[in-house]
Enzyme design. Structure first.
Site, PDB file in Angstrom:
ATOM      1  N   LYS A   1      47.823  -7.050  19.645  1.00 36.17           N
ATOM      2  CA  LYS A   1      48.671  -7.163  18.830  1.00 36.17           C
ATOM      3  C   LYS A   1      49.230  -8.574  19.059  1.00 36.17           C
ATOM      4  O   LYS A   1      49.172  -9.063  19.970  1.00 36.17           O
ATOM      5  CB  LYS A   1      49.478  -6.251  18.653  1.00 36.17           C
ATOM      6  CG  LYS A   1      51.237  -5.749  19.542  1.00 36.17           C
ATOM      7  CD  LYS A   1      51.736  -4.817  19.273  1.00 36.17           C
ATOM      8  CE  LYS A   1      53.132  -4.921  19.772  1.00 36.17           C
ATOM      9  NZ  LYS A   1      54.143  -5.335  19.410  1.00 36.17           N
TER      10      LYS A   1
ATOM     11  N   TYR B   1      71.210 -35.344  20.123  1.00 38.85           N
ATOM     12  CA  TYR B   1      72.291 -34.882  18.558  1.00 38.85           C
ATOM     13  C   TYR B   1      73.060 -33.825  19.564  1.00 38.85           C
ATOM     14  O   TYR B   1      73.033 -33.548  20.555  1.00 38.85           O
ATOM     15  CB  TYR B   1      70.952 -34.056  18.273  1.00 38.85           C
ATOM     16  CG  TYR B   1      70.272 -34.516  16.919  1.00 38.85           C
ATOM     17  CD1 TYR B   1      70.049 -35.349  16.646  1.00 38.85           C
ATOM     18  CD2 TYR B   1      68.294 -34.245  18.221  1.00 38.85           C
ATOM     19  CE1 TYR B   1      69.260 -36.263  16.033  1.00 38.85           C
ATOM     20  CE2 TYR B   1      67.718 -35.329  17.117  1.00 38.85           C
ATOM     21  CZ  TYR B   1      67.970 -35.897  16.088  1.00 38.85           C
ATOM     22  OH  TYR B   1      66.761 -36.428  14.683  1.00 38.85           O
TER      23      TYR B   1
HETATM   24  C1  LIG Z   1      53.619   1.310  20.146  1.00 37.10           C
HETATM   25  C2  LIG Z   1      53.229   0.500  21.492  1.00 37.10           C
HETATM   26  N1  LIG Z   1      52.548   0.963  22.421  1.00 37.10           N
HETATM   27  C3  LIG Z   1      52.655   0.000  23.513  1.00 37.10           C
HETATM   28  C4  LIG Z   1      53.527  -1.324  23.302  1.00 37.10           C
HETATM   29  C5  LIG Z   1      53.152  -2.448  24.569  1.00 37.10           C
HETATM   30  O1  LIG Z   1      54.522  -2.943  24.913  1.00 37.10           O
HETATM   31  P1  LIG Z   1      55.020  -3.391  26.051  1.00 37.10           P
HETATM   32  O2  LIG Z   1      54.698  -4.382  25.530  1.00 37.10           O
HETATM   33  O3  LIG Z   1      56.415  -3.527  25.954  1.00 37.10           O
HETATM   34  O4  LIG Z   1      54.129  -2.750  27.159  1.00 37.10           O
HETATM   35  C6  LIG Z   1      53.739  -1.685  21.836  1.00 37.10           C
HETATM   36  C7  LIG Z   1      54.362  -2.534  22.012  1.00 37.10           C
HETATM   37  O5  LIG Z   1      55.305  -3.396  20.779  1.00 37.10           O
HETATM   38  C8  LIG Z   1      53.620  -0.502  21.440  1.00 37.10           C
HETATM   39  O6  LIG Z   1      54.592  -0.986  19.996  1.00 37.10           O
END
Ligand SMILES: Cc1ncc(COP(=O)(O)O)c(C=O)c1O
Length: 364
Positions: free
Chosen positions: A35, A256
Site C-alpha cells: 500500500k 535559519y
Molecule cells: C491491515 C494491515 N495489515 C498489515 C499491515 C502491515 O503493517 P506493517 O507495515 O506494520 O508490517 C498494515 C499496515 O498498516 C495493515 O493496515
C-alpha cells in the site's frame, strides 16, 4: 544537470527481507503489503524484489491495476475493501480479494451482479477500534456473507494495535480465537511486528501473514530492536552530495534561526537535500548522516533545499562528496532509516512515504 539527490530501491534487499519474513512463519503464506505505493518505494520498483510473495496486499484499486499490469496473476487483496459499489465491478474484473469490515460493504456485495463469486477477508475489530466487526457482531456478519451467492470462500482477519510493544498480541489473539473458534476459513493476523515478535505461536502465524515495514528494511519495534538485530536490510537509500563547505570560527552560527553555534573552529558541509525532498524538518542538530560513508551529524535547522553537516569526522570530504541521508552508502556503510526517523520524532514509515516527487528514483 539535475540536483544530485537520488533515491535508490535495492532489489536484493527486498528479496532478502521477504526471505526473512518467510523464515519467521515458514508454514504461512505471505502477503507483501505494498500500500501507499509500496511504502513510497514505487510498486513497479519493488515488484521484482517481492514477486516471490504469495500475494500483494494494498488499498487502492489503481494500485491493484498496476500490479496486474506488471503481469501478476496471483492473489491481490484490498486491505480496506471497497469504498463504493462500482469498485466491486473492478474486483470482479481484476480478480481481487477484498476485506469486508462493515455492514455497508456487505450491502454493496448483496446488490452486486457477478458471474464469479468473490474471495473475502472478513475483518474483526478485536481491540484496535479502527476497522472491523466487534466480536459480538462478527458471527452474524459471517452468516450474512456466507448466504450470499456473490461470496466464495471467507477468510478471517484481524489487526494488532500493540504487536511492537509490551502489551503484545495475547489479548486480541484470545478475543479473535474465541470468536472464530468453530468458523471455517483461513486466518490472517500478523503485521511485521507480530511476525517478528510473536509468530512462534502457531495460531498467530496462521495462515496468511501481512508484513509491510519489515520488507522495506525498517525495524517495527525500533529502538528496542534495530534492523541488524532482525537481520533486515535497507531497501531505500536517499543519497545526495555536498554542494559547498564552510570553515566556521568559534561563535559562528549556521542556518535559519542560528540554531547551531560553533564553540570551536570546525568545517561543515552543505548537502543538496531539504524538507522539499522529504527530509524531516524536525530533525534537529545531531541527526545522524553519512558523508563518504562516515557517520556524522546534521547542524542547525533543515531548510527547504539544504542541510548542514559536521565534517569533523570526515576531513577529506569536499564539494561533490557523497552524502547518505539514510539507507546504504555506495561503499556499503548503513544508516538505518529508523535512526533518522527517531531523531526527528517520527517513524521510518513516514520518511519512506514522504520522499517527494522531485527526487529521482533508481532501482538497483
Ligand atoms: C491491515 C494491515 N495489515 C498489515 C499491515 C502491515 O503493517 P506493517 O507495515 O506494520 O508490517 C498494515 C499496515 O498498516 C495493515 O493496515
Amino acid at each position: 544537470m539535475p540536483r544530485p539527490i537520488q533515491a535508490f530501491v535495492h532489489t536484493d534487499a527486498l528479496r532478502h527481507n521477504l526471505m526473512r519474513m518467510r523464515a519467521a512463519a515458514p508454514d504461512a503464506r505471505v502477503w507483501a503489503v505494498v500500500k501507499a505505493n509500496a511504502y513510497g518505494h514505487g510498486i513497479e520498483r519493488v515488484f521484482e524484489g517481492l514477486r516471490g510473495a504469495d500475494g500483494f496486499a494494498l488499498l487502492d484499486i489503481d494500485e491493484a491495476q498496476r500490479i496486474r499490469s506488471l503481469g501478476w496473476r496471483g492473489p491481490v487483496l484490498l486491505l480496506e475493501g471497497v469504498f463504493e459499489a462500482r469498485d466491486l465491478e473492478l474486483c470482479s474484473r481484476l480478480d481481487l480479494w477484498h476485506t469486508v469490515h462493515c455492514d455497508e460493504q456487505i450491502d454493496m456485495l448483496s446488490r452486486h451482479k457477478t458471474q464469479v463469486p468473490h474471495r473475502i477477508f472478513l475483518k474483526m475489530n478485536s481491540g484496535m477500534n479502527r476497522l472491523g466487526f466487534t466480536p459480538t457482531r462478527f458471527r452474524s456478519a459471517w452468516t450474512r456473507l456466507n448466504q450470499l451467492p456473490q461470496v466464495d470462500e471467507i477468510s478471517l482477519a484481524t489487526h494488532f494495535s500493540d504487536a511492537d510493544g509490551a502489551p503484545g498480541v495475547a489479548h486480541q489473539m484470545a478475543v479473535f480465537a474465541q470468536t472464530t473458534e468453530d468458523l471455517p476459513g483461513e486466518r490472517s493476523t500478523c503485521n511485521s511486528a507480530a511476525l517478528l515478535r510473536h509468530a512462534s505461536d502457531a495460531a498467530v502465524a496462521a495462515d496468511w501473514v501481512r508484513p509491510g515495514i519489515a520488507l522495506y528494511g525498517s525495524a517495527p519495534d525500533f529502538p528496542e530492536r534495530d534492523i541488524a538485530q532482525w537481520d533486515l536490510k535497507p531497501t531505500l537509500s536517499l543519497r545526495s552530495r555536498l554542494i559547498a563547505t564552510q570553515d566556521l570560527q568559534a561563535g559562528d552560527t549556521v542556518g535559519y534561526g542560528s540554531a547551531f553555534r560553533a564553540d570551536a573552529p570546525m568545517r561543515m558541509g552543505v548537502v543538496a537535500c531539504g524538507y522539499a525532498d522529504g527530509y524531516p524538518r524536525h530533525g534537529a542538530t545531531g541527526t545522524p548522516v553519512l558523508v563518504e560513508g562516515v557517520r556524522t551529524r546534521t547542524l542547525g535547522r533543515v531548510s527547504m533545499d539544504m542541510i548542514a553537516v559536521d565534517l569533523t569526522p570526515c576531513p577529506t570530504a569536499g564539494f561533490g562528496s557523497e552524502v547518505t541521508l539514510w539507507g546504504q552508502a555506495s561503499g556499503g556503510a548503513v544508516l538505518p532509516i529508523d535512526e533518522v526517523a527517531h531523531a526527528a520524532g517520527t517513524v521510518g514509515y513516514e520518511l519512506m512515504c514522504a520522499v517527494s516527487a522531485r527526487v529521482g528514483f533508481t532501482q538497483d
